[in-house]
Design a protein around this motif. Sequence first.
Motif, short mmCIF file in Angstrom:
data_model
loop_
_atom_site.label_atom_id
_atom_site.label_comp_id
_atom_site.label_asym_id
_atom_site.label_seq_id
_atom_site.Cartn_x
_atom_site.Cartn_y
_atom_site.Cartn_z
N THR A 114 -2.64 -1.11 -4.10
CA THR A 114 -3.94 -0.47 -3.84
C THR A 114 -4.67 -1.10 -2.67
N VAL A 152 -1.13 2.00 0.11
CA VAL A 152 -1.77 3.32 0.16
C VAL A 152 -2.42 3.56 1.53
N GLU A 195 -1.69 6.80 3.80
CA GLU A 195 -2.78 7.74 4.11
C GLU A 195 -3.11 7.78 5.59
N PRO A 221 -8.19 4.29 -2.68
CA PRO A 221 -7.55 4.59 -1.40
C PRO A 221 -8.61 4.95 -0.35
#
Length: 380
Positions: free
Chosen positions: A45, A49, A53, A269
């Motif tokens: 996390t 991520v 992203e 995120p």
Amino acid sequence: MMAPLDLVAGARPNFMKLAPVVRALHAAGQLPFRIVHTGQHYDETMTDVFFEELRIPVPDVYLDVGSGSHGAQTARILERYEAHLLKSRPAATVVFGDVNSTVACALAAVKLGVPVVHVEAGLRSFDRTMPEEINRLLTDAVAERLLVSEPSGLANLRNEGVPESKIRLVGNVMIDTLVDQLPAARERATARSLGLSPRGYGLITLHRPSNVDDPTKLALIVDLLHELARDLPLVFPVHPRTLAAAGRAGIEEKLARGQDRLICLPPQPYGANLSLLADAGVVLTDSGGLQEESTVLGVPCLTMRENTERPITVELGTSRLVGNDPERIRGAFAEVLQGRWRQGQAIPLWDGQAGARVAQELAAWLAAGPPTERPTLQTA
Ligand code: UD1
């Protein structure tokens, strides 16, 4: 063929700064580069991520340093990055922001005669109890190119006697990521999935040692959040450092999920966090990045610090310093609820194009000739 640039990132706030520079270098296609991830942040996390992203390529080099005391963590990065440099020397090392990975890699590089470029140079809180302030001072002291995000950075570097020729105001690369990701974040409407409406809640982030490491202070702050949440629901993505400190303070249950008006979540995120921020009625934070992002989004920001290295967010933006004194925080929170808060203005060069300016700067600098050869210090 030219040696590649090393682009160094290690902790969460680095990734949002790295992404636009990677994109701009890729688009310009002039300069080869490698991504070096120190592993300062390693939870899924806190790192994976963001790479997915923000479409950052998988790192070419992973140093896997993990957590530790400042000395231990910085030393591990220094040792491992130096070993990498000795195997494969880059044209320059580009570091971002003010985390331990920034200073450690800058130091390893400069001692081997590899020129250092610092993106987000010149920021000063003038508070040497902050680990980041030490990291900023030391990194700027050894950097060859100092790329600055706001005018205070120029003034600070000039006052410290850095030659004008080394300094450039390029704007804020973190805002490039915001501009890129905002349309998708708005669609996502994360607040709605929590049963909240736009402006109908506040967003909290807290992780600075000055707020979370002392159990008594942390307990007071958490009680205050529960109190404020009676007037406006609060969403609180809890940083691992804060969760660990809450465990030591014996107040974990107050940060457990399912508290109805103080909604605690795991670290979010990038897109979910941006969505929560864009729709928030108010932000309470001790993060540097959130002060900047809330200014760009026009969201009132109560900055839970006594000083800031990003003064433009207070001078022109939506941020006000409120420290961690409950009275000051209550007063400012009430002003926001009554609609009495400054709107803020656009900040020059926080326009989504800073990554491109960094890429141009790097290309022009390297084209002007190989950085002056400095003797490589003897390794033992
Ligand atoms: C670091 C930066 C800070 C930045 C913040 C953003 C320094 C000195 N500080 O602080 O400037 O604002 O990142 O998050 O570099 N932990 C995990 N998983 C992880 C990473 C950390 O559980 O992936 C826990 C560990 O218990 C660790 C603690 O969080 O000891 C602190 O991590 P660390 O990287 O030392 O500093 P941050 O507080 O995250």
